[in-house]
Design a protein around this motif. Structure first.
Motif, PDB file in Angstrom:
ATOM      1  N   GLN A  32       0.824  -1.203   0.000  1.00  0.00           N
ATOM      2  CA  GLN A  32       0.000   0.000   0.000  1.00  0.00           C
ATOM      3  C   GLN A  32       0.861   1.257   0.000  1.00  0.00           C
ATOM      4  O   GLN A  32       0.516   2.263  -0.622  1.00  0.00           O
ATOM      5  CB  GLN A  32      -0.928  -0.018   1.222  1.00  0.00           C
ATOM      6  N   LEU A  35       1.915   1.870  -3.516  1.00  0.00           N
ATOM      7  CA  LEU A  35       0.841   2.455  -4.318  1.00  0.00           C
ATOM      8  C   LEU A  35       0.640   3.930  -3.990  1.00  0.00           C
ATOM      9  O   LEU A  35       0.325   4.725  -4.877  1.00  0.00           O
ATOM     10  CB  LEU A  35      -0.455   1.690  -4.077  1.00  0.00           C
ATOM     11  N   SER A  39       1.477   4.647  -8.287  1.00  0.00           N
ATOM     12  CA  SER A  39       0.609   3.505  -8.595  1.00  0.00           C
ATOM     13  C   SER A  39       1.136   2.752  -9.813  1.00  0.00           C
ATOM     14  O   SER A  39       1.394   3.336 -10.856  1.00  0.00           O
ATOM     15  CB  SER A  39      -0.817   3.998  -8.871  1.00  0.00           C
ATOM     16  N   LEU A  44      -0.663  -3.302  -7.728  1.00  0.00           N
ATOM     17  CA  LEU A  44      -2.076  -3.672  -7.609  1.00  0.00           C
ATOM     18  C   LEU A  44      -2.254  -5.188  -7.677  1.00  0.00           C
ATOM     19  O   LEU A  44      -3.017  -5.781  -6.903  1.00  0.00           O
ATOM     20  CB  LEU A  44      -2.877  -2.998  -8.722  1.00  0.00           C
ATOM     21  N   LYS A  45      -1.521  -5.821  -8.605  1.00  0.00           N
ATOM     22  CA  LYS A  45      -1.625  -7.275  -8.745  1.00  0.00           C
ATOM     23  C   LYS A  45      -1.101  -7.982  -7.495  1.00  0.00           C
ATOM     24  O   LYS A  45      -1.709  -8.939  -6.994  1.00  0.00           O
ATOM     25  CB  LYS A  45      -0.851  -7.728  -9.985  1.00  0.00           C
ATOM     26  N   ASP A  48      -3.586  -7.875  -4.629  1.00  0.00           N
ATOM     27  CA  ASP A  48      -4.644  -8.880  -4.764  1.00  0.00           C
ATOM     28  C   ASP A  48      -4.138 -10.265  -4.351  1.00  0.00           C
ATOM     29  O   ASP A  48      -4.843 -11.033  -3.688  1.00  0.00           O
ATOM     30  CB  ASP A  48      -5.145  -8.923  -6.215  1.00  0.00           C
ATOM     31  N   HIS A 172      -8.394   4.687  -3.746  1.00  0.00           N
ATOM     32  CA  HIS A 172      -7.422   3.608  -3.916  1.00  0.00           C
ATOM     33  C   HIS A 172      -8.132   2.286  -4.176  1.00  0.00           C
ATOM     34  O   HIS A 172      -9.120   1.947  -3.513  1.00  0.00           O
ATOM     35  CB  HIS A 172      -6.549   3.491  -2.661  1.00  0.00           C
ATOM     36  N   PRO A 173      -7.698   1.511  -5.168  1.00  0.00           N
ATOM     37  CA  PRO A 173      -8.382   0.250  -5.504  1.00  0.00           C
ATOM     38  C   PRO A 173      -8.536  -0.703  -4.327  1.00  0.00           C
ATOM     39  O   PRO A 173      -9.458  -1.514  -4.311  1.00  0.00           O
ATOM     40  CB  PRO A 173      -7.469  -0.351  -6.586  1.00  0.00           C
ATOM     41  N   ASP A 174      -7.655  -0.600  -3.343  1.00  0.00           N
ATOM     42  CA  ASP A 174      -7.759  -1.484  -2.188  1.00  0.00           C
ATOM     43  C   ASP A 174      -8.849  -1.038  -1.222  1.00  0.00           C
ATOM     44  O   ASP A 174      -9.299  -1.820  -0.391  1.00  0.00           O
ATOM     45  CB  ASP A 174      -6.416  -1.534  -1.448  1.00  0.00           C
ATOM     46  N   ASP A 182     -10.977   2.493 -10.438  1.00  0.00           N
ATOM     47  CA  ASP A 182      -9.608   2.406 -10.960  1.00  0.00           C
ATOM     48  C   ASP A 182      -9.325   3.551 -11.921  1.00  0.00           C
ATOM     49  O   ASP A 182      -8.276   4.194 -11.857  1.00  0.00           O
ATOM     50  CB  ASP A 182      -9.400   1.067 -11.677  1.00  0.00           C
TER      51      ASP A 182
END
Length: 426
Positions: A32, A35, A39, A44-45, A48, A172-174, A182
């Motif tokens: 995090q 990011l 970013s 991001l991958k 996940d 943030h995507p998280d 996104d």
């Protein structure tokens, strides 16, 4: 911001090490942080993957503890895998997009097992506030950077950073699983990259478009016709006019030739004094133009096959060698490996570290980039002072606190002071 990319990659490498060691909370934290700095798709991958592996480990540990509890006399309370996850307490409050549909599905199937239910809930979570932020950002045009960050055009750099931090955390995507989050996060990051870089921001303010797409080398070439025209006739120096008459500024950009008419109010008794001081004020600019022309002479009859070294005005792990230009004494930074292998370094070695024509030409480019950035900051600072004065005096000046007006006039614009210290502004 592009300058944070190296630090972001370092954090990503640390996150990978923690993940390999099975320390998922630390791996998540460094991922995090990567990011937040810059970013990337890799970060991001990896985030996940960490979430997936952490969830799998939590399910396994919960099953083991449940078995142990059944065989022991003093059984501990059962803890689900969702509760063991670090973000479980927050996810209960969030809208998952499933809600009533999940309960209906359970009724139709007669109540599916917990394992099947957890395996099918793959939708990302979000709150109504998250969706509202995404909707607002995506409603902006992709190059409306000030509107995207919700800041004013004359805002300071600290306000830009504050706005970015707020939006980056919300998008943030998280943290935000709303549709389009996104894309909204990418828009916010792009706006911050442009507005937090003084050179790119100045280009954007002037042209209104992405400086990286259309003006990637705007600060590396010679003076453009527009820059030269505005520097001579006030376009880049606070809008100085001649004798109080209407002044025209011109733009020779890709959009075609445009003119703007500006009228300034100058008292008649001051016109004669201003006319006499015009040449004195413009003399440093004449000298700068002559200096640039001399630097360009070696390249008039041929071009260098090797591009100039890249440089920055702020030190970083990438730009780790500090240098000063021989003309104005501007401090800049280059990459040690790139600079040592450049023909300019070979020229310095031949001349026993004395500057040659190639170094002088390159440092002329550095000085133009630096001074143009200062002119843009000086312009914005003077505009802010002028607006403060207009607000204080009002339309007719009735009830004006002239002491406040005097203090506003005495406020120092740091970038303008730097130009004066360099002899480029009276």
């Amino acid at each position: 911001m592009e300058s944070n990319r190296d630090e972001a990659l370092k954090c990503l490498a640390i996150a990978q090490k923690h993940r390999n060691a099975g320390n998922f909370p630390s791996a998540r934290r460094f991922c995090q942080k990567s990011l937040s700095l810059f970013s990337t798709a890799e970060a991001l991958k990896l985030l996940d993957v960490i979430d997936s592996e952490a969830s799998s480990e939590s399910v396994s540990s919960s099953a083991s503890s449940s078995s142990a509890a059944g065989s022991s006399s003093g059984s501990a309370p059962f803890t689900s895998s969702a509760e063991a996850h670090p973000s479980a307490s927050g996810t209960r409050q969030r809208h998952t997009g499933l809600g009533a549909d999940s309960s209906k599905a359970d009724k139709k199937t007669g109540g599916s097992s917990a394992g099947e239910s957890s395996g099918t809930q793959k939708k990302r979570e979000y709150t109504p506030e998250h969706a509202a932020v995404v909707k607002r950002v995506r409603s902006c045009k992709v190059t409306e950077y000030y509107e995207i960050l919700e800041v004013k055009k004359d805002c300071e750099e600290v306000e830009i950073k504050k706005a970015y931090r707020k939006l980056a955390l919300a998008l943030h995507p998280d943290k935000n699983g709303a549709p389009g989050a996104d894309e909204a996060f990418k828009l916010v990051s792009k706006a911050f990259q442009v507005l937090s870089d003084p050179q790119k921001r100045a280009a954007y303010d002037q042209h209104g478009s992405d400086p990286e797409d259309r003006f990637g080398g705007i600060f590396e070439g010679e003076l453009s016709p527009e820059d030269l025209f505005n520097m001579f006739f006030g376009g880049g120096m606070g809008g100085a006019a001649f004798g109080g008459q209407p002044m025209f500024t011109a733009t020779f950009g890709p959009g075609g030739f445009r003119t703007t008419r500006v009228r300034t109010n100058v008292r008649p008794e001051r016109q004669e004094t201003q006319s006499r001081s015009i040449f004195v004020q413009l003399l440093p600019l004449f000298l700068l133009f002559a200096f640039s022309l001399l630097n360009a002479l070696p390249t008039l009859f041929g071009s260098t096959s090797t591009p100039d070294p890249r440089f920055a005005f702020v030190p970083s792990p990438r730009y780790n060698v500090e240098r000063y230009t021989g003309g104005l004494g501007v401090k800049y930074h280059v990459n040690s490996a790139e600079f040592s292998g450049h023909p300019i370094a070979a020229e310095l070695a031949r001349n026993e570290n004395k500057p040659g024509p190639e170094l002088r030409r390159f440092e002329g480019t550095v000085e133009r980039a630096y001074t143009q950035d200062l002119y843009a900051k000086c312009q914005r600072g003077l505009d802010v002072k002028q607006r403060k004065k207009e607000l204080e005096t009002g339309m007719f000046g009735f009830g004006t606190d002239w002491e406040k007006v005097r203090k506003i006039d005495e406020e120092v614009v740091e970038s303008c002071e730097q130009l004066r210290n360099m002899g480029l502004l009276k």
